[in-house]
Motif scaffolding. Structure first.
Motif, short mmCIF file in Angstrom:
data_model
loop_
_atom_site.label_atom_id
_atom_site.label_comp_id
_atom_site.label_asym_id
_atom_site.label_seq_id
_atom_site.Cartn_x
_atom_site.Cartn_y
_atom_site.Cartn_z
N VAL A 143 0.85 -1.19 0.00
CA VAL A 143 0.00 0.00 0.00
C VAL A 143 0.89 1.24 0.00
N VAL A 147 -1.50 5.94 3.28
CA VAL A 147 -2.89 5.49 3.39
C VAL A 147 -3.32 5.51 4.86
N ARG A 182 -5.86 -5.24 -0.76
CA ARG A 182 -5.43 -4.09 -1.54
C ARG A 182 -6.48 -3.71 -2.59
N LEU A 185 -9.12 -1.67 -0.96
CA LEU A 185 -8.67 -0.29 -0.77
C LEU A 185 -8.70 0.47 -2.09
N PHE A 186 -8.24 -0.20 -3.14
CA PHE A 186 -8.09 0.45 -4.43
C PHE A 186 -9.45 0.90 -4.97
N TYR A 189 -11.30 3.37 -1.89
CA TYR A 189 -10.73 4.69 -1.60
C TYR A 189 -9.69 5.06 -2.66
N GLN A 192 -7.01 7.74 -2.04
CA GLN A 192 -5.90 7.46 -1.12
C GLN A 192 -4.97 6.37 -1.65
N MET A 193 -5.36 5.75 -2.78
CA MET A 193 -4.59 4.61 -3.25
C MET A 193 -3.91 4.83 -4.59
N SER A 194 -4.22 5.94 -5.26
CA SER A 194 -3.59 6.17 -6.56
C SER A 194 -3.43 7.66 -6.79
N TRP A 199 2.21 8.56 -2.76
CA TRP A 199 3.32 7.60 -2.68
C TRP A 199 4.47 8.08 -1.81
N SER A 244 4.64 1.85 -3.73
CA SER A 244 4.18 1.23 -2.49
C SER A 244 5.40 0.86 -1.65
#
Lengths: 390, 212
Positions: A143, A147, A182, A185-186, A189, A192-194, A199, A244
């Protein structure tokens, strides 16, 4: 070690039937077997020697193999934090900052996942299986460092319940729980993930930033056709790129791969097949080329160094539960993962990285692959049998 | 219920529990996934399906002795289609916004397996009044699940219920808080998982359903 053994033997009666803490027997057992192999590996009667390499020790080796990637990830998090601020920092400062950011992720990941698992064991009254030992370590490594912790906790609870417990617990799951976590999450949210803000530690709320600093991952740059911003091949290999936590350093992951292959925990066939798959489609794209999609021109071998490819290939695709079981099936399974990763990366502008989706998809197909491999074998032998009877 | 006999009451209550069209018979799942993002469309959909099921049951039940067996499906379709068009027009007239949100799914009530299932299984062999109750019961059983799923999805997916925001704006990450709505809840796969969880809960509570 003797003292620990003695202590365990001393408190053991409390957890037996009729003891004070009878209800917690499964919890006690799981901690005991974490330290010692239950029962004798060499029984007093007969000639059998049992392998001490049970599920728990297999898991421990995978966790051990993850340590290089974890340590490098911690340093890299700190490294990019100070780079973003434009400040000089010593190696220790960078490492400490990273450790402070990454350790909470690990603690929360284990607490949420194991807590859920213990709860189910408590309700169902069966023995604890330690599947989450590895998943809990994998999740923090795949992650983005920024996050929010509660999201990680929620994703792990979801992954343990929906990904594992509903199918019957450890060893019964169809998809890899860490990847499911993951994926949750992707899709839940995405902010917050991409993107290019998540990063690098502290970038989202940063007030000042060094000139010309960009937190975008190389893959995001490549997907946007921004090929001038690509790091050098050496940086990609060592891992000094944003990404990540544990996935950036191909070198650290290769050390882990060596441990897994030496101990025979992971299948070299799957790893090799995945690499071959990614390389072949990468080379094909190189050969075809494209005016509009600069990503196609990216040298095929760089696909192996960027994003989650190395991490996924070594630690995720080889998961013995969700991968194909037959030997020929492993080649097909791995090859298709490699192909799909490059396909998603290059041709789908919405997803710069495709490792997670590729492995999850092939996890679902693995039983089908096995089915046809087994069936093909049966047919081959049947044919042979018929020829001989004639 | 003084108005209804025990047998009649069962016609309504059974589909809510042991013979629930969605969780036990697993019918009508497609529309359950599509319209449950928010509570309002889910409720309207539930009422629409209940109305169509009840009245088509009554009409088919009244016609049941005159319909030739070989063309009964097409007769059922005509009745259901007519009722769906009426429902569609009513929705357009009175709740236009919701009608737009539901879009094609109102028309697709025609293909809802629950309705055809009840017509085939019940209305063709029973009198109008029990058929009406059966239609209401099955529509309510369908609607009940829709509403449960929609409430959960709206609370966690949009942070609101019936369009009224439940979560203070200052909690959101964009405003310096810590919270974010769960985007996965809005996607259809989550509705399927929710349905699965409801089935799981129901099965672990009612032992009769296990081991069939």
């Amino acid at each position: 070690m003797k003292a620990i053994r003695k202590y365990i033997d001393k408190i053991k009666p409390n957890f037996e039937k009729g003891g004070k803490y009878e209800k917690w027997k499964s919890t006690f057992d799981s901690f005991e077997t974490f330290l010692y192999v239950l029962g004798d590996t060499a029984p007093s009667k007969g000639a059998h020697i049992r392998d001490a390499m049970d599920l728990k020790r297999t898991m421990s080796i995978v966790v051990l193999a993850l340590i290089p990637a974890l340590l490098f990830g911690m340093w890299n998090v700190g490294h990019f934090h100070y780079l973003m601020l434009g400040e000089q920092a010593t190696f220790m400062q960078e490492f400490l900052h990273g450790a402070i950011r990454v350790l909470p992720l690990i603690v929360v990941s284990y607490a949420a996942g194991l807590g859920t698992e213990f709860l189910f064991v408590y309700i169902k009254g069966h023995e604890i299986e330690e599947g989450f030992l590895v998943s809990g370590m994998l999740v923090p490594l795949i992650v983005p460092v920024d996050v929010p912790l509660w999201m990680v906790a929620l994703a792990n609870i979801f992954a343990v319940i929906i990904g594992k417990e509903v199918f019957g617990g450890t060893g019964m799951n169809i998809v890899n729980p860490a990847l499911l976590s993951r994926a949750f999450l992707f899709f839940a949210y995405p902010a917050q993930m991409s993107g290019d803000k998540v990063w690098v530690s502290g970038l989202g709320g940063a007030e000042k930033m060094a000139d010309g600093f960009s937190g975008a991952t190389p893959l995001a740059n490549a997907a946007a056709g921004n090929m001038q911003a690509m790091p050098t091949v050496w940086d990609m290999f060592i891992g000094t790129i944003p990404g990540s936590v544990g996935e950036t350093s191909t070198l650290a992951i290769l050390i882990g791969a060596a441990i897994l292959l030496y101990t025979g925990v992971a299948s070299w066939k799957i790893m090799a097949a995945t690499v071959v798959g990614a390389l072949s489609l990468g080379l094909l794209f190189n050969a075809v080329g494209s005016e509009s999609n600069a990503f196609m021109q990216m040298p095929a071998y760089q696909h192996l160094l960027l994003g989650g490819f190395a991490f996924g290939t070594v630690f995720m695709a080889t998961d013995p539960v969700t991968a194909a079981q037959t030997e020929r099936g492993k080649w097909i399974y791995g090859f298709l993962i490699g192909v799909i990763v490059v396909l998603i990366r290059v041709l789908n502008p919405a997803y710069p990285e495709g490792m997670m989706l590729a492995i999850l998809l092939m996890n679902v197909f693995a039983p089908l692959i096995d089915y046809y491999v087994v069936k093909g074998n049966i047919n081959k032998r049947l044919k042979r049998a018929k020829v001989q009877t004639k | 219920m003084g108005l209804l006999s025990t047998k009649d009451t069962k016609l309504i209550t059974n589909p809510m529990n042991l013979e629930n069209p969605i969780t036990v018979q697993v019918l009508g799942v497609c529309s359950a996934l599509a319209v449950t993002v928010k509570l309002e469309p889910a409720l309207v959909m539930a009422i629409s399906v209940t109305a169509v099921t009840a009245f088509s049951n009554v009409i088919i039940s009244m016609l049941r002795n005159t319909i030739p067996n070989r063309i009964r499906i097409i007769v059922q379709l005509v009745v259901v289609a007519a009722l769906v068009i009426i429902v569609d027009q009513i929705l357009k007239a009175f709740v236009y916004d919701v009608s737009k949100q539901l879009s094609v799914f109102v028309g697709l009530i025609i293909t809802n397996c629950i309705i055809m299932g009840r017509l085939e299984a019940f209305a063709l062999g029973n009198k109008p009044w029990p058929s009406f109750l059966d239609g209401v019961g099955n529509g309510a059983g369908y609607g009940m699940i829709l509403i449960i799923v929609a409430i959960v999805r709206e609370i966690f997916g949009s942070g609101s219920i019936w369009g009224i925001s439940l979560i203070p704006q200052s909690w959101y990450i964009a405003n310096g808080g810590f919270y974010a709505n769960n985007g996965f809840m809005i996607l259809p796969p989550m509705a399927l998982i929710m349905l699965g969880v409801i089935i799981w809960v129901q099965r672990s509570r009612t032992k009769e359903l296990i081991g069939k």
